[in-house]
Design a protein around this motif. Sequence first.
Motif, PDB file in Angstrom:
ATOM      1  N   THR A  78      13.557 -21.442 -15.129  1.00 45.67           N
ATOM      2  CA  THR A  78      14.136 -19.882 -14.394  1.00 45.67           C
ATOM      3  C   THR A  78      15.346 -19.628 -14.996  1.00 45.67           C
ATOM      4  O   THR A  78      15.783 -18.580 -15.293  1.00 45.67           O
ATOM      5  CB  THR A  78      13.713 -19.856 -13.185  1.00 45.67           C
ATOM      6  N   TRP A  79      16.253 -20.858 -14.563  1.00 45.36           N
ATOM      7  CA  TRP A  79      17.755 -20.771 -14.896  1.00 45.36           C
ATOM      8  C   TRP A  79      17.937 -20.316 -16.333  1.00 45.36           C
ATOM      9  O   TRP A  79      18.635 -19.313 -16.637  1.00 45.36           O
ATOM     10  CB  TRP A  79      18.604 -21.746 -14.529  1.00 45.36           C
ATOM     11  N   ILE A  80      17.447 -21.107 -17.233  1.00 47.90           N
ATOM     12  CA  ILE A  80      17.829 -20.817 -18.623  1.00 47.90           C
ATOM     13  C   ILE A  80      16.970 -19.541 -19.241  1.00 47.90           C
ATOM     14  O   ILE A  80      17.664 -19.016 -19.884  1.00 47.90           O
ATOM     15  CB  ILE A  80      17.487 -22.102 -19.531  1.00 47.90           C
ATOM     16  N   SER A  81      15.994 -19.331 -18.645  1.00 45.54           N
ATOM     17  CA  SER A  81      15.301 -18.317 -19.095  1.00 45.54           C
ATOM     18  C   SER A  81      16.178 -16.922 -18.717  1.00 45.54           C
ATOM     19  O   SER A  81      16.017 -16.013 -19.612  1.00 45.54           O
ATOM     20  CB  SER A  81      13.672 -17.871 -18.824  1.00 45.54           C
ATOM     21  N   GLN A  82      16.800 -16.959 -17.814  1.00 43.60           N
ATOM     22  CA  GLN A  82      17.594 -15.731 -17.282  1.00 43.60           C
ATOM     23  C   GLN A  82      18.910 -15.683 -18.228  1.00 43.60           C
ATOM     24  O   GLN A  82      19.060 -14.443 -18.657  1.00 43.60           O
ATOM     25  CB  GLN A  82      18.171 -15.976 -15.936  1.00 43.60           C
ATOM     26  N   ILE A  83      19.186 -16.891 -18.731  1.00 36.88           N
ATOM     27  CA  ILE A  83      20.114 -16.648 -19.627  1.00 36.88           C
ATOM     28  C   ILE A  83      19.743 -16.241 -21.107  1.00 36.88           C
ATOM     29  O   ILE A  83      20.571 -15.262 -21.760  1.00 36.88           O
ATOM     30  CB  ILE A  83      20.895 -18.270 -19.978  1.00 36.88           C
ATOM     31  N   LEU A  84      18.574 -16.627 -21.505  1.00 37.23           N
ATOM     32  CA  LEU A  84      17.961 -16.060 -22.730  1.00 37.23           C
ATOM     33  C   LEU A  84      17.674 -14.481 -22.591  1.00 37.23           C
ATOM     34  O   LEU A  84      17.713 -13.837 -23.669  1.00 37.23           O
ATOM     35  CB  LEU A  84      16.620 -16.870 -22.849  1.00 37.23           C
ATOM     36  N   SER A  85      17.430 -14.267 -21.339  1.00 29.30           N
ATOM     37  CA  SER A  85      17.178 -12.505 -21.197  1.00 29.30           C
ATOM     38  C   SER A  85      18.243 -11.697 -21.151  1.00 29.30           C
ATOM     39  O   SER A  85      18.059 -10.584 -21.379  1.00 29.30           O
ATOM     40  CB  SER A  85      15.861 -12.316 -20.517  1.00 29.30           C
ATOM     41  N   SER A  86      19.117 -12.224 -20.770  1.00 23.21           N
ATOM     42  CA  SER A  86      20.612 -11.403 -20.471  1.00 23.21           C
ATOM     43  C   SER A  86      20.948 -10.958 -21.988  1.00 23.21           C
ATOM     44  O   SER A  86      21.135 -11.815 -22.646  1.00 23.21           O
ATOM     45  CB  SER A  86      21.457 -11.982 -19.590  1.00 23.21           C
ATOM     46  N   GLY A  88      24.492 -10.515 -23.823  1.00 20.60           N
ATOM     47  CA  GLY A  88      25.779 -11.005 -23.366  1.00 20.60           C
ATOM     48  C   GLY A  88      26.218 -12.162 -22.748  1.00 20.60           C
ATOM     49  O   GLY A  88      25.323 -12.602 -21.917  1.00 20.60           O
ATOM     50  N   ALA A  89      27.328 -12.396 -22.321  1.00 23.77           N
ATOM     51  CA  ALA A  89      27.774 -13.276 -21.432  1.00 23.77           C
ATOM     52  C   ALA A  89      27.563 -12.846 -19.910  1.00 23.77           C
ATOM     53  O   ALA A  89      28.157 -11.848 -19.471  1.00 23.77           O
ATOM     54  CB  ALA A  89      28.885 -13.934 -21.451  1.00 23.77           C
ATOM     55  N   ASN A  90      26.661 -13.361 -19.219  1.00 21.64           N
ATOM     56  CA  ASN A  90      26.363 -12.897 -17.699  1.00 21.64           C
ATOM     57  C   ASN A  90      26.765 -13.902 -16.753  1.00 21.64           C
ATOM     58  O   ASN A  90      26.263 -14.980 -16.533  1.00 21.64           O
ATOM     59  CB  ASN A  90      24.701 -12.787 -17.586  1.00 21.64           C
ATOM     60  N   ALA A  91      28.058 -13.415 -16.239  1.00 20.98           N
ATOM     61  CA  ALA A  91      28.661 -14.427 -15.326  1.00 20.98           C
ATOM     62  C   ALA A  91      27.896 -14.950 -13.909  1.00 20.98           C
ATOM     63  O   ALA A  91      28.019 -15.934 -13.400  1.00 20.98           O
ATOM     64  CB  ALA A  91      29.974 -13.893 -14.753  1.00 20.98           C
ATOM     65  N   LYS A  92      26.995 -13.957 -13.622  1.00 18.91           N
ATOM     66  CA  LYS A  92      26.040 -14.323 -12.540  1.00 18.91           C
ATOM     67  C   LYS A  92      25.318 -15.359 -12.575  1.00 18.91           C
ATOM     68  O   LYS A  92      24.616 -15.752 -11.772  1.00 18.91           O
ATOM     69  CB  LYS A  92      25.423 -12.934 -12.188  1.00 18.91           C
ATOM     70  N   GLN A  93      24.779 -15.654 -14.042  1.00 20.94           N
ATOM     71  CA  GLN A  93      24.034 -16.712 -14.288  1.00 20.94           C
ATOM     72  C   GLN A  93      24.915 -18.113 -14.108  1.00 20.94           C
ATOM     73  O   GLN A  93      24.376 -19.214 -14.113  1.00 20.94           O
ATOM     74  CB  GLN A  93      23.727 -16.738 -15.524  1.00 20.94           C
ATOM     75  N   ARG A  94      26.348 -18.006 -14.061  1.00 18.21           N
ATOM     76  CA  ARG A  94      26.991 -19.346 -13.724  1.00 18.21           C
ATOM     77  C   ARG A  94      26.945 -19.960 -12.484  1.00 18.21           C
ATOM     78  O   ARG A  94      26.822 -19.196 -11.499  1.00 18.21           O
ATOM     79  CB  ARG A  94      28.313 -19.010 -14.213  1.00 18.21           C
ATOM     80  N   ARG A  95      26.774 -21.175 -12.244  1.00 15.96           N
ATOM     81  CA  ARG A  95      26.904 -21.841 -10.750  1.00 15.96           C
ATOM     82  C   ARG A  95      27.692 -22.823 -10.803  1.00 15.96           C
ATOM     83  O   ARG A  95      27.824 -23.610 -11.722  1.00 15.96           O
ATOM     84  CB  ARG A  95      25.195 -22.349 -10.499  1.00 15.96           C
ATOM     85  N   ASN A  96      28.106 -23.323  -9.606  1.00 15.68           N
ATOM     86  CA  ASN A  96      29.097 -24.521  -9.161  1.00 15.68           C
ATOM     87  C   ASN A  96      27.600 -25.374  -9.149  1.00 15.68           C
ATOM     88  O   ASN A  96      26.638 -25.188  -8.551  1.00 15.68           O
ATOM     89  CB  ASN A  96      29.640 -24.496  -8.221  1.00 15.68           C
ATOM     90  N   VAL A  97      27.669 -26.756  -9.708  1.00 16.71           N
ATOM     91  CA  VAL A  97      26.519 -27.686  -9.756  1.00 16.71           C
ATOM     92  C   VAL A  97      27.146 -29.122  -9.161  1.00 16.71           C
ATOM     93  O   VAL A  97      28.281 -29.456  -9.891  1.00 16.71           O
ATOM     94  CB  VAL A  97      25.868 -28.040 -10.952  1.00 16.71           C
ATOM     95  N   ASN A  98      26.594 -29.421  -7.931  1.00 12.68           N
ATOM     96  CA  ASN A  98      27.135 -30.730  -7.619  1.00 12.68           C
ATOM     97  C   ASN A  98      26.201 -31.858  -8.042  1.00 12.68           C
ATOM     98  O   ASN A  98      25.143 -31.828  -7.773  1.00 12.68           O
ATOM     99  CB  ASN A  98      27.238 -30.829  -6.012  1.00 12.68           C
ATOM    100  N   GLY A 121      20.902 -25.829 -22.779  1.00 11.72           N
ATOM    101  CA  GLY A 121      19.721 -26.597 -23.480  1.00 11.72           C
ATOM    102  C   GLY A 121      18.493 -26.837 -22.698  1.00 11.72           C
ATOM    103  O   GLY A 121      18.951 -27.386 -21.334  1.00 11.72           O
ATOM    104  N   TRP A 122      17.413 -26.863 -23.034  1.00  7.07           N
ATOM    105  CA  TRP A 122      16.219 -27.320 -22.202  1.00  7.07           C
ATOM    106  C   TRP A 122      15.277 -27.891 -23.158  1.00  7.07           C
ATOM    107  O   TRP A 122      14.874 -27.189 -24.147  1.00  7.07           O
ATOM    108  CB  TRP A 122      15.617 -26.223 -21.204  1.00  7.07           C
ATOM    109  N   LYS A 123      14.853 -29.135 -22.805  1.00  2.00           N
ATOM    110  CA  LYS A 123      13.755 -29.713 -23.633  1.00  2.00           C
ATOM    111  C   LYS A 123      12.436 -30.196 -22.794  1.00  2.00           C
ATOM    112  O   LYS A 123      12.617 -30.796 -21.677  1.00  2.00           O
ATOM    113  CB  LYS A 123      14.389 -31.147 -24.075  1.00  2.00           C
ATOM    114  N   ALA A 124      11.356 -29.842 -23.419  1.00  3.96           N
ATOM    115  CA  ALA A 124      10.170 -30.198 -22.695  1.00  3.96           C
ATOM    116  C   ALA A 124       9.886 -31.556 -23.213  1.00  3.96           C
ATOM    117  O   ALA A 124      10.450 -32.160 -24.270  1.00  3.96           O
ATOM    118  CB  ALA A 124       8.994 -29.153 -23.012  1.00  3.96           C
ATOM    119  N   PRO A 125       9.106 -32.254 -22.236  1.00  4.04           N
ATOM    120  CA  PRO A 125       8.653 -33.620 -22.778  1.00  4.04           C
ATOM    121  C   PRO A 125       7.982 -33.722 -24.075  1.00  4.04           C
ATOM    122  O   PRO A 125       7.101 -32.735 -24.389  1.00  4.04           O
ATOM    123  CB  PRO A 125       7.659 -34.042 -21.536  1.00  4.04           C
TER     124      PRO A 125
END
Length: 171
Positions: A78-86, A88-98, A121-125
């Motif tokens: 879902t996260w990467i598909s939001q990037i693919l569908s936006s 230009g650079a959509n800052a709202k898709q950036r997150r802090n990840v712990n 990048g995302w890779k299926a098995p």
Amino acid sequence: MTNTARELNYVTTNRFYVEMESSITACFTECQGLGVTVKTEKFSEGGVNDQQRVLLNPAEFSDVTLKRGITNDLTFWTWISQILSSVGANAKQRRNVNILLFNQAGEIMQCWTLIGAVPIGWKAPSFSAESNTAAIEELTLTYEGLKVDKTRAGGASILSGRDSAGYFSSN
């Protein structure tokens, strides 16, 4: 002369989790590439033959690849598909990840916060009818900064703006 032994609390690397949107998102089997490199320029000064001058350039953060057994949770897709569908650079898709490392008692030993992370990048098995290994998915993240602490101080919420230092805030 007194020999003072300094106790260090070493932990294994197999107890870690990834936190996004203020909750532990998944248990991963592998996390690779976490690191920072400071690029340098070296030059010699005329007449000084026993030294060199070193100028420090901005830091470069390496991409992080997370691997986990595939589940019915589509958070990463879902996260990467939001990037693919936006557009230009959509800052709202950036997150802090712990990335949280725990000791055997379940206490947080270290927290690496990827500031302003975005999936690149995302890779299926791989599928094989003759295999009986777990299906592993991969997510590769790039990020703008890194914070290392012993707590979850970096935050993991979806980001809306930057603080005065240029980092994404954890609000």
